[in-house]
Write a protein that holds these residues in place. Structure first.
Motif, PDB file in Angstrom:
ATOM      1  N   GLN A   1      65.084  17.456  18.172  1.00 16.69           N
ATOM      2  CA  GLN A   1      65.270  18.873  18.529  1.00 16.69           C
ATOM      3  C   GLN A   1      64.538  19.714  17.511  1.00 16.69           C
ATOM      4  N   GLY A   2      63.710  20.645  17.970  1.00 22.65           N
ATOM      5  CA  GLY A   2      62.904  21.454  17.054  1.00 22.65           C
ATOM      6  C   GLY A   2      62.016  20.562  16.190  1.00 22.65           C
ATOM      7  N   TRP A   3      61.415  19.583  16.793  1.00 16.32           N
ATOM      8  CA  TRP A   3      60.505  18.590  16.182  1.00 16.32           C
ATOM      9  C   TRP A   3      61.218  17.558  15.325  1.00 16.32           C
TER      10      TRP A   3
ATOM     11  N   ASN B   1      62.651  12.260  22.120  1.00 19.60           N
ATOM     12  CA  ASN B   1      63.227  11.297  21.189  1.00 19.60           C
ATOM     13  C   ASN B   1      62.142  10.573  20.416  1.00 19.60           C
TER      14      ASN B   1
ATOM     15  N   ASP C   1      67.390  11.348  18.804  1.00 24.01           N
ATOM     16  CA  ASP C   1      67.052  12.566  19.543  1.00 24.01           C
ATOM     17  C   ASP C   1      66.218  13.475  18.652  1.00 24.01           C
TER      18      ASP C   1
ATOM     19  N   LYS D   1      70.058  12.858  13.161  1.00 24.10           N
ATOM     20  CA  LYS D   1      70.212  12.223  14.472  1.00 24.10           C
ATOM     21  C   LYS D   1      69.613  10.821  14.629  1.00 24.10           C
TER      22      LYS D   1
ATOM     23  N   SER E   1      58.255  18.814  20.553  1.00 19.75           N
ATOM     24  CA  SER E   1      59.331  19.564  19.902  1.00 19.75           C
ATOM     25  C   SER E   1      60.714  19.076  20.325  1.00 19.75           C
ATOM     26  N   SER E   2      60.811  18.446  21.520  1.00 20.69           N
ATOM     27  CA  SER E   2      62.089  17.834  21.887  1.00 20.69           C
ATOM     28  C   SER E   2      61.815  16.525  22.611  1.00 20.69           C
TER      29      SER E   2
ATOM     30  N   SER F   1      64.229  14.898  13.931  1.00 25.51           N
ATOM     31  CA  SER F   1      65.303  13.996  14.339  1.00 25.51           C
ATOM     32  C   SER F   1      66.276  13.741  13.186  1.00 25.51           C
TER      33      SER F   1
END
Ligand SMILES: [Ca+2]
Ligand SMILES: [Ca+2]
Ligand SMILES: [Ca+2]
Ligand SMILES: [Ca+2]
Length: 203
Positions: free
Chosen positions: A67-69, A192, A65, A40, A189-190, A71
């Motif tokens: 997600q779940g730490w 950016n 972004d 990402k 963890s989420s 990118s």
């Protein structure tokens, strides 16, 4: 006396004689040398408006972004550029935005089956070569040159490769240090990640 002077010259060369900058983005582009980019993150070469000398005309801005730490990341093949018999550390300039800037994980691969390639299975796991990892938080504001001695990297795939860091080109057969990835991880963890990097080098 003559021998003493020769020793001094040798020490001077060892400390200053080898540095390979793999990218400083001064061509305004990150496709030459060729980087691969995954997941990402969105890299963008940006003009250095502050005009500080070390960063030159351009640096690379990374946004993405989380997600779940995690990118994403980017990396490059360097076996044809870097001789690790002479280098002892990896360097990069990192611009942080304070304590929540994120984390950087560096993965490097050394060649343990002497083919100058990094074979992966369908899940991008290495099959024959070692992967070494070092992770650090970016918790500062502004630019900082981060120097990571090779001794700080730890084998992250025990049982694959020879589990020893041997990045030098042995007898012209092993490719030594084959490639590296720079991976961007969130401070939460989420959300950016946003960082700048420049002057990626081996020394
Ligand atoms: Ca630059
Ligand atoms: Ca290999
Ligand atoms: Ca290993
Ligand atoms: Ca190895």
């Amino acid at each position: 006396m003559k021998r003493f002077i020769l020793c001094l010259v040798a020490v001077f060369l060892a400390g200053n004689g080898y540095a390979v900058v793999v990218d400083d983005f001064e061509d305004g582009d990150y496709s030459n040398p060729e980087w691969w980019v995954f997941d990402k993150i969105e890299p963008r070469v940006v003009k250095n408006e502050a005009g500080d000398k070390r960063r030159g005309k351009y640096f690379l801005e990374i946004t993405g972004d989380v997600q779940g730490w995690y990118s994403g990341g980017m990396g490059m093949y360097v076996a044809d550029k870097v001789d690790c018999a002479a280098a002892g550390s990896m360097l990069l300039d990192v611009y942080g935005y304070g304590k929540d800037s994120g984390q950087i994980k560096i993965e490097i691969v050394d060649d343990d089956n002497f083919n100058w390639e990094c074979e992966q299975d369908d899940n991008y796991k290495l099959v024959n070569d070692d992967q070494f990892v070092y992770q650090f938080p970016v918790n500062w504001e502004g630019w900082k040159t981060v120097e990571i001695p090779f001794s700080k990297f730890k084998d992250s795939n025990p049982g694959i490769g020879d589990d020893e860091f041997n990045p030098e080109k042995a007898d012209g057969s092993s490719g030594g240090l084959l490639q590296f990835n720079i991976i961007f991880i969130g401070s939460k963890s989420s959300g950016n990640v946003r960082l700048k990097i420049d002057n990626i080098a081996f020394e």
